[in-house]
Design a protein around this motif. Structure first.
Motif, PDB file in Angstrom:
ATOM      1  N   HIS A 146       0.606  -1.209   0.158  1.00 24.10           N
ATOM      2  CA  HIS A 146      -0.046   0.211  -0.117  1.00 24.10           C
ATOM      3  C   HIS A 146       0.858   1.328  -0.124  1.00 24.10           C
ATOM      4  CE1 HIS A 146      -3.514  -2.516   0.834  1.00 24.10           C
ATOM      5  NE2 HIS A 146      -2.699  -2.817   1.851  1.00 24.10           N
ATOM      6  N   ASP A 151      -2.890   4.027  -3.460  1.00 25.32           N
ATOM      7  CA  ASP A 151      -4.248   3.182  -3.276  1.00 25.32           C
ATOM      8  C   ASP A 151      -4.986   3.729  -2.190  1.00 25.32           C
ATOM      9  OD1 ASP A 151      -2.277   1.823  -1.664  1.00 25.32           O
ATOM     10  OD2 ASP A 151      -3.518   0.476  -1.295  1.00 25.32           O
ATOM     11  N   LEU A 152      -4.143   4.380  -1.050  1.00 26.71           N
ATOM     12  CA  LEU A 152      -4.645   5.072   0.285  1.00 26.71           C
ATOM     13  C   LEU A 152      -4.952   6.390   0.351  1.00 26.71           C
ATOM     14  CD1 LEU A 152      -2.851   2.564   2.979  1.00 26.71           C
ATOM     15  CD2 LEU A 152      -5.104   2.303   1.788  1.00 26.71           C
ATOM     16  N   VAL A 155      -7.943   8.210   1.875  1.00 25.88           N
ATOM     17  CA  VAL A 155      -8.844   6.880   2.486  1.00 25.88           C
ATOM     18  C   VAL A 155      -9.496   7.052   3.545  1.00 25.88           C
ATOM     19  CG1 VAL A 155      -7.138   5.821   3.901  1.00 25.88           C
ATOM     20  CG2 VAL A 155      -8.878   4.398   2.836  1.00 25.88           C
ATOM     21  N   LYS A 158     -13.039   8.648   2.452  1.00 24.13           N
ATOM     22  CA  LYS A 158     -13.978   7.628   1.778  1.00 24.13           C
ATOM     23  C   LYS A 158     -14.774   6.827   2.616  1.00 24.13           C
ATOM     24  CE  LYS A 158     -10.481   6.915  -2.007  1.00 24.13           C
ATOM     25  NZ  LYS A 158      -9.688   6.040  -2.655  1.00 24.13           N
ATOM     26  N   TYR A 159     -14.289   6.443   3.732  1.00 26.04           N
ATOM     27  CA  TYR A 159     -15.287   5.555   4.717  1.00 26.04           C
ATOM     28  C   TYR A 159     -15.444   6.214   6.063  1.00 26.04           C
ATOM     29  CZ  TYR A 159     -13.263   2.483   1.150  1.00 26.04           C
ATOM     30  OH  TYR A 159     -12.847   1.773   0.137  1.00 26.04           O
ATOM     31  N   LEU A 164     -13.569   2.147   8.225  1.00 26.97           N
ATOM     32  CA  LEU A 164     -11.996   2.305   7.676  1.00 26.97           C
ATOM     33  C   LEU A 164     -11.197   1.415   8.756  1.00 26.97           C
ATOM     34  CD1 LEU A 164      -9.509   3.463   6.366  1.00 26.97           C
ATOM     35  CD2 LEU A 164      -9.563   5.162   7.980  1.00 26.97           C
ATOM     36  N   ARG A 167     -11.783  -2.099   7.515  1.00 26.70           N
ATOM     37  CA  ARG A 167     -11.202  -2.578   6.086  1.00 26.70           C
ATOM     38  C   ARG A 167      -9.789  -2.645   6.404  1.00 26.70           C
ATOM     39  NH1 ARG A 167     -13.891  -1.745   1.242  1.00 26.70           N
ATOM     40  NH2 ARG A 167     -16.066  -1.192   1.871  1.00 26.70           N
ATOM     41  N   MET A 168      -9.191  -1.789   7.287  1.00 27.49           N
ATOM     42  CA  MET A 168      -7.591  -2.032   7.763  1.00 27.49           C
ATOM     43  C   MET A 168      -7.249  -3.205   7.987  1.00 27.49           C
ATOM     44  SD  MET A 168      -5.904   0.168  10.666  1.00 27.49           S
ATOM     45  CE  MET A 168      -6.280  -0.887  12.046  1.00 27.49           C
ATOM     46  N   PRO A 171      -9.805  -6.676   5.082  1.00 26.61           N
ATOM     47  CA  PRO A 171     -10.352  -6.013   3.740  1.00 26.61           C
ATOM     48  C   PRO A 171     -11.597  -6.695   3.060  1.00 26.61           C
ATOM     49  CG  PRO A 171      -7.912  -5.901   3.893  1.00 26.61           C
ATOM     50  CD  PRO A 171      -8.494  -6.774   5.162  1.00 26.61           C
ATOM     51  N   LEU A 252      -4.110   6.154   9.629  1.00 29.05           N
ATOM     52  CA  LEU A 252      -4.889   6.013   8.337  1.00 29.05           C
ATOM     53  C   LEU A 252      -5.761   7.357   8.357  1.00 29.05           C
ATOM     54  CD1 LEU A 252      -5.662   2.328   7.945  1.00 29.05           C
ATOM     55  CD2 LEU A 252      -3.742   3.830   6.873  1.00 29.05           C
ATOM     56  N   LYS A 256      -6.553  12.014   4.680  1.00 32.69           N
ATOM     57  CA  LYS A 256      -7.708  12.641   4.035  1.00 32.69           C
ATOM     58  C   LYS A 256      -7.828  12.986   2.654  1.00 32.69           C
ATOM     59  CE  LYS A 256      -9.336  13.089   8.343  1.00 32.69           C
ATOM     60  NZ  LYS A 256     -10.435  12.264   8.940  1.00 32.69           N
TER      61      LYS A 256
END
Length: 256
Positions: A146, A151-152, A155, A158-159, A164, A167-168, A171, A252, A256
């Motif tokens: 990652h 990809d992050l 992130v 988004k959630y 989050l 998913r951490m 996933p 994470l 933002k």
């Protein structure tokens, strides 16, 4: 009931063991377990097990890792005096009911339609972002798959926080991770080709190699090693600690 320890984890939320156990538990056991939990454990852990003076058990690695009370039971009957938790002389039946209740809470949190209300950011954000960043690029090895600018990127926007965090660590959303995303094909000559699987069945294997070339072989002529795309996450769950989980989540949340 101050249940903490190595994070295998935690609600995290899509805890397969908790889900399986909760789904097998009957409603009566869960109801009895809730009554026993509120009267005995609620003062420290909250009546819904999401934490008060004591830690949040819905996110506890010990709860998620537990099977049939094998981990929760000894903590209840033995206590953790060094952490301020007394022993409770409960019967096996009472422990089984509390176990059913706790696993049901994990499952309910996973599927809640109101997770943002039930788990506000300020309740989840208990770690140190700087320490989480060090873990991401260091011991956690997260950077191998990652990137905070890849990809992050963004992130945290988004959630919702609870999603989050889920998913951490999980996933796949609590489902068995999809297999066969990538594979290594070893030819009779000993040469190996790794790539993204395009098709696989009992007779043939086809993939896109690193150069983007489509290649195909009969299964009888090659050796195929399929790769679980989430294997690294599954291995991490057996090593990551509670503080590291909270720190990583805090990091994470800065993306933002």
């Amino acid at each position: 009931m101050k249940l903490c320890g190595g994070w295998t984890v935690a609600f995290l939320l899509a805890a397969m063991a908790s889900m399986a156990w909760a789904q097998k538990s009957d409603a009566a056991a869960v109801a009895r377990g809730k009554t026993a939990f509120v009267s005995t454990c609620g003062f420290c852990h909250g009546n819904d097990a999401t934490g008060s003076r004591g830690p949040d058990l819905v996110r506890s690695p010990l709860v998620v890792r537990d099977e049939h009370g094998n981990l929760i039971g000894p903590v209840i009957t033995g206590g953790r005096v060094d952490k301020g938790m007394p022993a409770f002389p409960m019967t096996n039946a009472q422990i089984a009911d509390i176990v059913a209740f706790l696993h049901a809470q994990v499952l309910g949190a996973l599927h809640s339609g109101h997770v943002s209300t039930d788990y506000p950011l300020e309740k989840l954000l208990t770690g140190n972002a700087a320490a989480g960043k060090r873990y991401f690029f260091g011991a956690g090895g997260c950077q191998r798959c990652h990137s905070p600018t890849g990809d992050l990127a963004g992130v945290a926007g988004k959630y919702p926080p609870i999603d989050l965090q889920q998913r951490m660590l999980y996933p796949s959303g609590g489902r068995r991770a999809p297999k066969r995303e990538t594979a290594t094909v070893t030819l009779a000559s000993g040469k190996s080709v790794e790539g993204r699987v395009a098709h696989i069945d009992e007779f043939n294997i086809s993939l896109w190699d690193a150069a983007g070339v489509y290649r195909s072989w009969p299964r009888s002529a090659v050796t195929v090693e399929e790769h679980d795309p989430l294997q690294a996450h599954q291995e991490l769950l057996g090593k990551i600690t509670v503080p590291e989980v909270h720190n990583l989540f805090a990091y994470l949340e800065t993306l933002k």
